[in-house]
Design a protein around this motif. Structure first.
Motif, PDB file in Angstrom:
ATOM      1  N   LEU A 172       0.871  -1.175   0.000  1.00 32.86           N
ATOM      2  CA  LEU A 172       0.000   0.000   0.000  1.00 32.86           C
ATOM      3  C   LEU A 172       0.902   1.216   0.000  1.00 32.86           C
ATOM      4  CD1 LEU A 172      -2.704   1.477   0.195  1.00 32.86           C
ATOM      5  CD2 LEU A 172      -2.582   1.233   2.692  1.00 32.86           C
ATOM      6  N   VAL A 173       0.756   2.054  -1.013  1.00 33.09           N
ATOM      7  CA  VAL A 173       1.600   3.237  -1.160  1.00 33.09           C
ATOM      8  C   VAL A 173       0.722   4.474  -1.172  1.00 33.09           C
ATOM      9  CG1 VAL A 173       3.282   4.419  -2.627  1.00 33.09           C
ATOM     10  CG2 VAL A 173       3.327   1.921  -2.449  1.00 33.09           C
ATOM     11  N   GLY A 174       1.016   5.398  -0.289  1.00 33.49           N
ATOM     12  CA  GLY A 174       0.335   6.686  -0.263  1.00 33.49           C
ATOM     13  C   GLY A 174       1.211   7.727  -0.937  1.00 33.49           C
ATOM     14  N   MET A 175       0.826   8.137  -2.149  1.00 36.59           N
ATOM     15  CA  MET A 175       1.651   9.045  -2.942  1.00 36.59           C
ATOM     16  C   MET A 175       1.290  10.494  -2.677  1.00 36.59           C
ATOM     17  SD  MET A 175       1.579   6.853  -6.488  1.00 36.59           S
ATOM     18  CE  MET A 175       0.050   5.970  -6.135  1.00 36.59           C
ATOM     19  N   GLY A 176       2.297  11.303  -2.400  1.00 33.56           N
ATOM     20  CA  GLY A 176       2.076  12.714  -2.139  1.00 33.56           C
ATOM     21  C   GLY A 176       3.395  13.457  -2.089  1.00 33.56           C
ATOM     22  N   ASP A 177       3.342  14.797  -2.098  1.00 33.07           N
ATOM     23  CA  ASP A 177       4.532  15.649  -2.132  1.00 33.07           C
ATOM     24  C   ASP A 177       5.482  15.400  -0.970  1.00 33.07           C
ATOM     25  OD1 ASP A 177       4.661  17.554  -4.380  1.00 33.07           O
ATOM     26  OD2 ASP A 177       2.666  18.109  -3.701  1.00 33.07           O
ATOM     27  N   ASN A 178       4.937  15.095   0.184  1.00 34.83           N
ATOM     28  CA  ASN A 178       5.759  14.924   1.371  1.00 34.83           C
ATOM     29  C   ASN A 178       5.724  13.496   1.898  1.00 34.83           C
ATOM     30  OD1 ASN A 178       6.639  17.752   1.853  1.00 34.83           O
ATOM     31  ND2 ASN A 178       4.435  18.103   2.034  1.00 34.83           N
ATOM     32  N   GLU A 179       5.326  12.571   1.040  1.00 39.66           N
ATOM     33  CA  GLU A 179       5.186  11.186   1.484  1.00 39.66           C
ATOM     34  C   GLU A 179       6.041  10.261   0.606  1.00 39.66           C
ATOM     35  OE1 GLU A 179       2.054  13.711   2.967  1.00 39.66           O
ATOM     36  OE2 GLU A 179       2.463  13.211   0.878  1.00 39.66           O
ATOM     37  N   ILE A 180       5.488   9.691  -0.443  1.00 38.05           N
ATOM     38  CA  ILE A 180       6.214   8.808  -1.356  1.00 38.05           C
ATOM     39  C   ILE A 180       5.933   9.259  -2.788  1.00 38.05           C
ATOM     40  CG2 ILE A 180       6.476   6.426  -2.182  1.00 38.05           C
ATOM     41  CD1 ILE A 180       5.643   5.465   0.580  1.00 38.05           C
ATOM     42  N   TYR A 181       6.989   9.383  -3.586  1.00 43.41           N
ATOM     43  CA  TYR A 181       6.805   9.827  -4.956  1.00 43.41           C
ATOM     44  C   TYR A 181       8.008   9.425  -5.805  1.00 43.41           C
ATOM     45  CZ  TYR A 181       9.583  13.736  -3.038  1.00 43.41           C
ATOM     46  OH  TYR A 181      10.542  14.501  -2.410  1.00 43.41           O
ATOM     47  N   GLY A 182       7.798   9.416  -7.115  1.00 43.45           N
ATOM     48  CA  GLY A 182       8.889   9.183  -8.049  1.00 43.45           C
ATOM     49  C   GLY A 182       9.532  10.500  -8.430  1.00 43.45           C
ATOM     50  N   ILE A 183      10.767  10.407  -8.911  1.00 47.21           N
ATOM     51  CA  ILE A 183      11.488  11.615  -9.319  1.00 47.21           C
ATOM     52  C   ILE A 183      12.176  11.394 -10.660  1.00 47.21           C
ATOM     53  CG2 ILE A 183      11.943  12.614  -7.042  1.00 47.21           C
ATOM     54  CD1 ILE A 183      14.743  11.240  -7.206  1.00 47.21           C
ATOM     55  N   ARG A 233       3.947  -2.621   3.852  1.00 46.08           N
ATOM     56  CA  ARG A 233       4.239  -3.883   3.174  1.00 46.08           C
ATOM     57  C   ARG A 233       3.515  -5.027   3.871  1.00 46.08           C
ATOM     58  NH1 ARG A 233      10.253  -6.641   2.075  1.00 46.08           N
ATOM     59  NH2 ARG A 233       9.503  -8.259   0.614  1.00 46.08           N
ATOM     60  N   ILE A 234       2.827  -5.842   3.092  1.00 51.95           N
ATOM     61  CA  ILE A 234       2.235  -7.082   3.598  1.00 51.95           C
ATOM     62  C   ILE A 234       3.038  -8.228   2.979  1.00 51.95           C
ATOM     63  CG2 ILE A 234       0.144  -8.485   3.779  1.00 51.95           C
ATOM     64  CD1 ILE A 234      -1.477  -5.921   3.271  1.00 51.95           C
ATOM     65  N   PRO A 235       4.113  -8.663   3.655  1.00 54.40           N
ATOM     66  CA  PRO A 235       4.943  -9.731   3.100  1.00 54.40           C
ATOM     67  C   PRO A 235       4.455 -11.101   3.575  1.00 54.40           C
ATOM     68  CG  PRO A 235       5.986  -8.894   5.056  1.00 54.40           C
ATOM     69  CD  PRO A 235       4.652  -8.151   4.921  1.00 54.40           C
ATOM     70  N   ASN A 236       5.174 -12.132   3.161  1.00 50.67           N
ATOM     71  CA  ASN A 236       4.908 -13.501   3.631  1.00 50.67           C
ATOM     72  C   ASN A 236       3.506 -13.995   3.269  1.00 50.67           C
ATOM     73  OD1 ASN A 236       7.437 -13.093   4.787  1.00 50.67           O
ATOM     74  ND2 ASN A 236       6.606 -12.653   6.809  1.00 50.67           N
ATOM     75  N   MET A 277      -2.757   3.600  -3.154  1.00 46.67           N
ATOM     76  CA  MET A 277      -2.939   2.516  -4.127  1.00 46.67           C
ATOM     77  C   MET A 277      -2.272   1.253  -3.616  1.00 46.67           C
ATOM     78  SD  MET A 277      -2.734   2.661  -8.202  1.00 46.67           S
ATOM     79  CE  MET A 277      -3.444   1.336  -9.181  1.00 46.67           C
ATOM     80  N   PHE A 278      -2.971   0.123  -3.769  1.00 49.40           N
ATOM     81  CA  PHE A 278      -2.382  -1.174  -3.500  1.00 49.40           C
ATOM     82  C   PHE A 278      -1.669  -1.657  -4.765  1.00 49.40           C
ATOM     83  CE2 PHE A 278      -5.828  -1.563  -0.247  1.00 49.40           C
ATOM     84  CZ  PHE A 278      -5.028  -1.881   0.852  1.00 49.40           C
ATOM     85  N   PHE A 279      -0.530  -2.322  -4.575  1.00 47.66           N
ATOM     86  CA  PHE A 279       0.172  -2.981  -5.662  1.00 47.66           C
ATOM     87  C   PHE A 279       0.366  -4.447  -5.302  1.00 47.66           C
ATOM     88  CE2 PHE A 279       1.807   1.436  -6.104  1.00 47.66           C
ATOM     89  CZ  PHE A 279       1.319   1.696  -7.387  1.00 47.66           C
ATOM     90  N   CYS A 280       0.003  -5.340  -6.225  1.00 48.51           N
ATOM     91  CA  CYS A 280       0.175  -6.773  -6.004  1.00 48.51           C
ATOM     92  C   CYS A 280       0.404  -7.432  -7.358  1.00 48.51           C
ATOM     93  CB  CYS A 280      -1.049  -7.373  -5.313  1.00 48.51           C
ATOM     94  SG  CYS A 280      -2.568  -7.317  -6.316  1.00 48.51           S
ATOM     95  N   ASN A 281       0.759  -8.720  -7.336  1.00 48.50           N
ATOM     96  CA  ASN A 281       0.952  -9.405  -8.614  1.00 48.50           C
ATOM     97  C   ASN A 281      -0.346 -10.054  -9.088  1.00 48.50           C
ATOM     98  OD1 ASN A 281       0.719 -11.883  -7.258  1.00 48.50           O
ATOM     99  ND2 ASN A 281       2.928 -12.240  -7.205  1.00 48.50           N
ATOM    100  N   ARG A 282      -0.258 -10.699 -10.228  1.00 50.32           N
ATOM    101  CA  ARG A 282      -1.448 -11.245 -10.876  1.00 50.32           C
ATOM    102  C   ARG A 282      -2.087 -12.366 -10.051  1.00 50.32           C
ATOM    103  NH1 ARG A 282      -2.669  -9.804 -15.819  1.00 50.32           N
ATOM    104  NH2 ARG A 282      -0.570  -8.944 -16.023  1.00 50.32           N
ATOM    105  N   THR A 283      -1.257 -13.149  -9.350  1.00 52.98           N
ATOM    106  CA  THR A 283      -1.789 -14.241  -8.529  1.00 52.98           C
ATOM    107  C   THR A 283      -2.693 -13.702  -7.428  1.00 52.98           C
ATOM    108  OG1 THR A 283       0.249 -15.501  -8.929  1.00 52.98           O
ATOM    109  CG2 THR A 283      -1.169 -16.251  -7.140  1.00 52.98           C
TER     110      THR A 283
END
Length: 337
Positions: A172-183, A233-236, A277-283
């Protein structure tokens, strides 16, 4: 798509920079291949090599004060971090005669370069999740930032209970100016830059020359996690358990992914301040899609939506948060403890 502060998607950036559409066409091809590219919000970095950020490491001390008493001085603490952008590149060489037999059109040359664009999209996605600090040419991905429940950001790692080697992660990624973003580096082009090198000498497998049309593609990109609280992150997630709905992924288990995805949302300090946004694989996505068909389950839904290309899509949602499918997230992760 609406922007968030100074953030835009790669397609939004490319349309703004190149109104004639030539770069946009490449950006759209990239985005259609990968939901990270489609969804991730980017901004221009403040360094030629990436982005320098100041990360809060501690809050000031506050005090209750009585009349006629003073207040001790305190201060917040922070650290300066430089986030690096990497340079992903590929070159295309197409035999001059083949190009000219097909009308010598820009559209044909672009169609022949689709495989290169696909490979770059896949490599970007893989690095987004698994890029390592030990590979200095890459940027550091999410999996190497959320590595252990005993780390400072460990409270945002919610284990799904798997202990073998057939595990995957949900993000789960929360995208914002002061949070997580690409550059992308200061002064560079957002997204994939294409340069037509014209006709030159290429070499076959026997090192013999032939004339070819040449193109080079460069993509300068990085990832900034300015506030780790906006990444969960939800691992395992044990794949065999998930497929059989048994063990750690039995519907009644506290480690079932739908329950953990619900919990992960509450770990974001302010859901309204970011684009989540959640990111996961096809399975995993296939399991969620089946769950959406269960009439007794209101957590997972499939809703009609319009994407940034103007196409109607059926968006998978969990608790009203969209889910993006990324094949780069593997089913063979080692267990995270």
């Amino acid at each position: 798509m609406a922007t968030i502060g100074t953030l835009k998607t790669i397609v939004d950036w490319s349309k703004e920079i190149d109104p004639d559409g030539s770069v946009s066409a490449v950006a759209e091809l990239l985005s259609q291949k990968n939901s990270v590219v489609d969804s991730m919000m980017f901004k221009e970095g403040n360094l030629p090599t990436g982005e320098r950020v100041r990360v809060r490491t501690g809050l000031p001390t506050t005090y209750w004060r009585m009349l006629n008493t003073g207040t001790p001085v305190s201060k917040a603490t922070s650290a300066q971090v430089d986030e690096q952008a990497g340079i992903l590149t590929a070159r295309s060489e197409i035999d001059k005669d083949i190009v000219e037999l097909n009308g010598n059109s820009a559209e044909y040359r672009l169609s022949e370069s689709v495989a290169f664009i696909e490979a770059m999209a896949q490599e970007f996605a893989s690095t987004f999740f698994y890029g390592a600090a030990s590979a200095p040419e890459e940027f550091v991905g999410l999996a190497n930032r959320y590595t252990s429940t005993s780390d400072a950001n460990g409270e945002n790692i919610l284990s799904a209970g798997g202990a073998g080697s057939d595990n995957t992660s949900i993000w789960l990624v929360g995208m914002g100016d002061n949070e997580i973003y690409g550059i992308f580096p200061k002064g560079s082009t957002a997204g994939l830059a294409h340069e037509d090198l014209g006709i030159g000498d290429a070499f076959d497998s026997s090192n013999n020359r032939f004339r070819a049309y040449m193109d080079v593609y460069d993509w300068k990109a990085g990832l900034v996690v300015k506030d780790w609280r906006y990444g969960v992150r939800i691992p395992n997630v044990d794949i065999s358990d998930l497929q059989g709905l048994t063990g750690t992924q039995a519907l009644s288990a506290s480690t079932s992914i739908i329950k953990l995805m619900s919990r992960s949302i509450d770990h974001l300090p302010d859901l309204n301040a970011v684009k989540p946004m959640f990111f996961c694989n096809r399975t995993v996505a296939s399991h969620l899609r089946i769950a959406a068909l269960d009439k007794s389950n209101s957590a997972v839904t499939i809703q009609p939506a319009v994407n940034q290309f103007g196409n109607t899509i059926h968006q998978l949602m969990v608790y009203e948060v969209p889910v993006g499918i990324n094949d780069a997230i593997t089913n063979s992760e080692a267990a995270v403890s």
